[in-house]
Design a protein around this motif. Structure first.
Motif, PDB file in Angstrom:
ATOM      1  N   SER A  33       5.266  22.742  -7.412  1.00  0.00           N
ATOM      2  CA  SER A  33       5.242  21.448  -6.762  1.00  0.00           C
ATOM      3  C   SER A  33       6.666  20.955  -6.593  1.00  0.00           C
ATOM      4  O   SER A  33       7.595  21.478  -7.200  1.00  0.00           O
ATOM      5  CB  SER A  33       4.463  20.434  -7.600  1.00  0.00           C
ATOM      6  N   ILE A  34       6.790  19.944  -5.780  1.00  0.00           N
ATOM      7  CA  ILE A  34       8.143  19.462  -5.518  1.00  0.00           C
ATOM      8  C   ILE A  34       8.715  18.769  -6.744  1.00  0.00           C
ATOM      9  O   ILE A  34       9.936  18.756  -6.945  1.00  0.00           O
ATOM     10  CB  ILE A  34       8.138  18.543  -4.284  1.00  0.00           C
ATOM     11  N   LEU A  35       7.841  18.237  -7.579  1.00  0.00           N
ATOM     12  CA  LEU A  35       8.364  17.572  -8.774  1.00  0.00           C
ATOM     13  C   LEU A  35       8.966  18.576  -9.746  1.00  0.00           C
ATOM     14  O   LEU A  35       9.965  18.293 -10.405  1.00  0.00           O
ATOM     15  CB  LEU A  35       7.245  16.778  -9.451  1.00  0.00           C
ATOM     16  N   ASP A  36       8.361  19.761  -9.821  1.00  0.00           N
ATOM     17  CA  ASP A  36       8.970  20.795 -10.650  1.00  0.00           C
ATOM     18  C   ASP A  36      10.364  21.111 -10.148  1.00  0.00           C
ATOM     19  O   ASP A  36      11.307  21.298 -10.931  1.00  0.00           O
ATOM     20  CB  ASP A  36       8.127  22.074 -10.610  1.00  0.00           C
TER      21      ASP A  36
END
Lengths: 255, 131, 195
Positions: A33-36
């Protein structure tokens, strides 16, 4: 002798910092995910700052200190901006559709499917005590109470209010209320900090009352988790991130 | 020379913490756990490296500048981790199976149940919700 | 929100602005690494301009600052930071990595915004807990705790948050907060079965 020790220490520190940057890079590439990816970028930034500090200490120059200040002050802006606007559709790697159940299945919410994941059993047990442990697809519990998400198809009709229905906004309660509704209200308004979930709950009772197809869909808790169904337009972001009082009428009657 | 070695040891310590953070990023199972790992070098790693610099240049100017760096980091890191954590919790990045106990979900459930009960009482088309 | 917050009188507000200007001037002087008349003067001018242009809503300070307890808090914070960093680093290196986490709710005794923010910040800084959400009116903080898959660990995590709260209230809490602290000295065993 001590020069050798010093050199070994310096080389070791440099290798460690470089290795940590490379491993974080792997997470940037791989992160589901982009948060990772954003937190991996933060780790790269931290490694850079440590490396810069080490360079300053060991080469005897302090003119790079303002760089360190600026990095410390502004290094967090990237993560915050991205997380402010992250939405369900943006965050999957290409090849997976939005709403696809990749990480976990619907059963993680209320039904422990197996006992090997030690977490979901007791977690679901504790979390579903209010929803009386719907063993089947939430037949025993009214849909829109199960996590505020009903069996909503991902379609505009599900969240659009048709013309012939009276739109009863949750904040239009002006009837003479029994006592317990009054005490439910302020407590619910207080929970408006849980901003986006309030939008999901607010969107649903209004549009959900006559949506005929909710029994057919399997329980899909992704649908409209943040009120981001296809009919609701661009993602407004977390509702309570804006300044100004937002617990007066925006989240009224909704957690 | 001994000061140089102490500084080098401190920087090595910072390197070890960064490595631990990156390893955590790789090995931990879900987004929220990885976030715990990533915030660490930003706090303690920078503190240790700032100590190393302060040992090398023990002047007031440098020490106050380093104090500024550390305090800015202390102020901004919780903001970043909180924002990412909140976004990670609310969207589907959350792996429920990695949560032993979720008291926030319980509170949200309770609030929604209250809300539904209240709404039922008002009689706003609640007949559809029965079963 | 709560009607019992201390009122922001004109006097308090002026003192608050003064404190803000003072810290901004201090920051400016530290950035320029020189304590001279020029830097102080420019610092004062810039600080006044900044506080006028970027006007922040006033933070209600309690007017109480106990230096001893603040030092205790600082020392405990540094010790806890080191201890928890080593622990999380050990998680990264060991074979098992990390197990399930938990999201815990901590019902704080204080309801002041500033204290809640500071508690949340401190809890986020100490590796092992991250603040996920908060309920400002009820004074509840929701934190995600790493590797917390038994009741015992949940209790430990909650006890740490309450300890942070206690230290902060003693350092800069208002008198109401101190009274609340005295009324509930041990929130883990106060409510039936919390934690």
């Amino acid at each position: 002798m001590s020069q050798i020790v010093l050199d070994v220490l310096i080389v070791a520190a440099s290798v460690l910092l470089a290795a940590s940057a490379v491993m974080a890079l792997y997470r940037i590439v791989r992160g589901p995910s982009i948060l990772d990816r954003m937190i991996a970028t933060d780790v790269v930034l931290a490694s850079i700052m440590c490396g810069l500090g080490g360079y300053m200490a060991l080469s005897g120059r302090t003119d790079l200190l303002p760089v360190l200040i600026v990095l410390a002050m502004l290094g967090f802006v990237g993560s915050v901006s991205v997380s402010r606007y992250v939405s369900k559709s943006d965050s999957m790697t290409p090849g997976a559709e939005a709403g696809a159940l990749s990480d976990f299945s619907a059963s993680d919410w209320h039904m422990p499917k197996s006992s090997d994941e030690a977490g979901s059993g007791s977690g679901a047990g504790a979390g579903s005590s209010a929803s009386s442990g719907a063993a089947t697809d939430s037949d025993a519990w009214p849909d829109d109470v199960a996590r505020g998400i009903a069996n909503v198809a991902d379609g505009p009709e599900a969240v659009t209010v048709r013309d012939e229905e009276p739109v009863v906004g949750l904040d239009s309660g002006s009837d003479p209320e029994p006592a317990d509704a009054h005490e439910a209200e302020p407590a619910d308004a207080d929970e408006a900090e849980l901003g986006t979930e309030s939008e999901a709950v607010a969107a649903h009772p209004a549009g959900e009352d006559s949506a005929p197809k909710r029994e057919e869909e399997p329980f899909d808790e992704h649908a409209d988790v943040d009120g981001e169904g296809l009919g609701t337009g661009p993602d407004p972001g977390p509702a309570d991130a804006d300044d100004g009082p937002d617990d007066s009428d925006e989240g009224r009657g909704a957690p | 020379m001994i000061l140089d070695i102490i500084s080098a040891v401190l920087i090595l310590l910072g390197g070890v913490l960064s490595l631990a953070a990156a390893l955590g990023l790789l090995r931990f199972g879900d987004l929220l756990s990885r976030m715990h790992a990533s915030a660490k070098p930003q706090v303690l790693g920078l503190l240790v490296v700032a100590l190393a610099i302060a040992i090398q240049f023990p002047t007031w100017a440098t020490v106050t500048t380093l104090a500024i760096v550390i305090s800015f980091q202390l102020v901004t890191i919780p903001v970043a981790t909180h924002m990412v954590g909140r976004a990670g919790y609310r969207t589907k990045h959350l792996r429920r199976s990695m949560l032993y106990r979720d008291e926030l979900a319980e509170a949200v459930d309770r609030a929604e149940a209250r809300e539904l009960a209240w709404e039922r009482q008002r009689g706003t088309g609640t007949d559809h919700h029965d079963g | 929100m709560s009607p019992n917050r201390p009122r922001m009188t004109k006097g308090r507000s002026f003192v608050q602005q003064l404190v803000l200007v003072f810290f901004l001037v201090l920051l400016w002087v530290m950035l320029w690494d020189s304590v001279s008349l020029l830097s102080i003067l420019t610092g004062v001018i810039l600080a006044l301009v900044v506080t006028r242009v970027f006007y922040l809503p006033p933070v209600v300070l309690s007017g109480r600052f106990n230096i001893m307890h603040a030092a205790v808090f600082g020392l405990w914070f540094v010790y806890s930071l080191v201890h928890a960093s080593v622990e999380v680093a050990w998680f990264a290196f060991r074979r098992r990595a990390v197990g399930a986490g938990s999201v815990i709710a901590c019902d704080l005794r204080t309801s002041s915004d500033l204290l809640m923010t500071l508690i949340a910040d401190t809890a986020s800084l100490i590796p092992g807990s991250i603040i996920i959400d908060s309920d400002r009116a009820l004074g509840i903080l929701y934190l995600h705790v790493l590797d917390c898959d038994s009741e015992e660990k949940i209790r430990t995590a909650k006890a740490q948050v309450y300890h942070i709260e206690e230290l902060l209230i003693r350092a800069l809490g208002s008198h109401r907060d101190l009274a609340a602290l005295r009324a509930i000295p041990d929130p883990m065993h106060q409510h039936g079965g919390e934690g």
